[in-house]
Design a protein around this motif. Structure first.
Motif, PDB file in Angstrom:
ATOM      1  N   ARG A 229       0.843  -1.193   0.000  1.00 49.03           N
ATOM      2  CA  ARG A 229       0.000   0.000   0.000  1.00 49.03           C
ATOM      3  C   ARG A 229       0.884   1.250   0.000  1.00 49.03           C
ATOM      4  O   ARG A 229       1.986   1.246   0.548  1.00 49.03           O
ATOM      5  CB  ARG A 229      -0.915   0.036   1.241  1.00 49.03           C
ATOM      6  CG  ARG A 229      -1.872  -1.109   1.359  1.00 49.03           C
ATOM      7  CD  ARG A 229      -2.985  -1.049   0.322  1.00 49.03           C
ATOM      8  NE  ARG A 229      -3.945  -2.103   0.554  1.00 49.03           N
ATOM      9  CZ  ARG A 229      -3.816  -3.349   0.124  1.00 49.03           C
ATOM     10  NH1 ARG A 229      -2.728  -3.686  -0.557  1.00 49.03           N
ATOM     11  NH2 ARG A 229      -4.732  -4.266   0.366  1.00 49.03           N
TER      12      ARG A 229
ATOM     13  N   ASN B 128      -6.573   2.515  -3.887  1.00 51.73           N
ATOM     14  CA  ASN B 128      -7.859   2.652  -3.210  1.00 51.73           C
ATOM     15  C   ASN B 128      -8.705   1.391  -3.370  1.00 51.73           C
ATOM     16  O   ASN B 128      -9.405   0.971  -2.434  1.00 51.73           O
ATOM     17  CB  ASN B 128      -8.602   3.864  -3.777  1.00 51.73           C
ATOM     18  CG  ASN B 128      -9.891   4.149  -3.039  1.00 51.73           C
ATOM     19  OD1 ASN B 128      -9.907   4.351  -1.828  1.00 51.73           O
ATOM     20  ND2 ASN B 128     -11.008   4.160  -3.770  1.00 51.73           N
TER      21      ASN B 128
ATOM     22  N   GLU C  14      -7.433  -1.213  -1.065  1.00 46.58           N
ATOM     23  CA  GLU C  14      -7.768  -0.896   0.323  1.00 46.58           C
ATOM     24  C   GLU C  14      -9.142  -1.440   0.690  1.00 46.58           C
ATOM     25  O   GLU C  14      -9.357  -1.891   1.822  1.00 46.58           O
ATOM     26  CB  GLU C  14      -7.730   0.614   0.528  1.00 46.58           C
ATOM     27  CG  GLU C  14      -7.848   1.058   1.964  1.00 46.58           C
ATOM     28  CD  GLU C  14      -6.654   0.658   2.811  1.00 46.58           C
ATOM     29  OE1 GLU C  14      -6.838   0.493   4.036  1.00 46.58           O
ATOM     30  OE2 GLU C  14      -5.554   0.495   2.256  1.00 46.58           O
TER      31      GLU C  14
END
Length: 249
Positions: free
Chosen positions: A182, A206, A209
């Motif tokens: 990340r 994103n 995530e």
């Protein structure tokens, strides 16, 4: 008894499973082996008359103005920007050497490689070509490389490097690779603003995530059914209307 003369001799024992070419040791010639030509002396690597502006436009390999927190200058590589099928390995090699020879500053440096949304068929020149390019680098360039930040590694790339990396990557490169799943973990080593992050990399980060299983090649919702709006009714409400009707004659 007749006199005997002694001559100098040596015995060389080579293990058969080490993959060592024994011919240079067994050759009767007394001439020392010729050293390989230095890459800087080979005009095929640094062809001054070759136009490489089209590769510069792609921006897949460039020197950033910033540094990581250890003071290493940053070379950024964006895998998605590399159209591997239309660039031959020899030309890619000349371009990499041209960038390093003309732009690399003095002192240590690092590489930030962004693997986000890379497709094997479109953006991967092959591990053999990448190893070939790396092996041809001057030893000084290899020594000054401190770390390779591998952004968004997929399951396939992890497995390949874990199984073949130690054999294909020499000069300690295997141990310099740092996986960064990340972007938030990248900021532990590089301050924000020191490197430009493409918009699609931010979008991919994103997505990961919210769907962390994608890191391991698992798509929990391939049809994106969770994104469909829920229905406000069910068929059960109309069960009473589906009762059989009496037939009248």
């Amino acid at each position: 008894m007749g006199s005997s003369t002694s001559e100098d001799f040596s015995v060389v024992v080579l293990a058969s499973d080490l993959g060592v070419d024994a011919r240079p040791f067994l050759s009767p010639s007394s001439d020392p082996p010729h050293e390989e030509e230095n890459w800087q002396d080979c005009p095929s690597y640094l062809a001054s008359d070759e136009d490489l502006s089209d590769l510069d436009t792609l921006q897949f390999f460039r020197l950033e103005s910033g540094s990581d927190k250890a003071g290493n200058r940053i070379f950024r590589i964006v895998g998605k920007y590399l159209p591997a099928p239309v660039i031959c390995g020899e030309r890619l090699k000349r371009y990499v050497f041209h960038k390093i020879y003309s732009e690399m500053p003095e002192g240590p440096y690092c590489i930030v490689y962004m693997h986000s949304t890379v497709q094997k068929e479109d953006n991967n020149p092959g591990l053999t070509i990448l190893r070939w390019i790396y092996e041809e680098l001057p030893s000084d360039c290899k020594d000054r490389l401190q770390v390779v930040y591998f952004i968004h590694p997929g399951l396939r790339s992890r497995l390949v490097l874990a199984t073949l990396g130690r054999f294909f990557l020499s000069g300690g490169l295997y141990w310099k690779i740092k996986y960064v799943s990340r972007l938030q973990y990248l900021w532990d080593d590089i301050k924000k603003g020191e490197i430009e992050i493409p918009e699609f990399v931010l979008s991919h980060d994103n997505i990961l995530e919210h769907r962390p299983l994608t890191d391991y090649g698992i798509e929990p919702d391939p049809l994106h059914l969770t994104e469909m709006p829920p229905t406000s009714y069910s068929f059960g409400r109309y069960e009473d209307k589906w009762a059989s009707r009496d037939c009248t004659s």
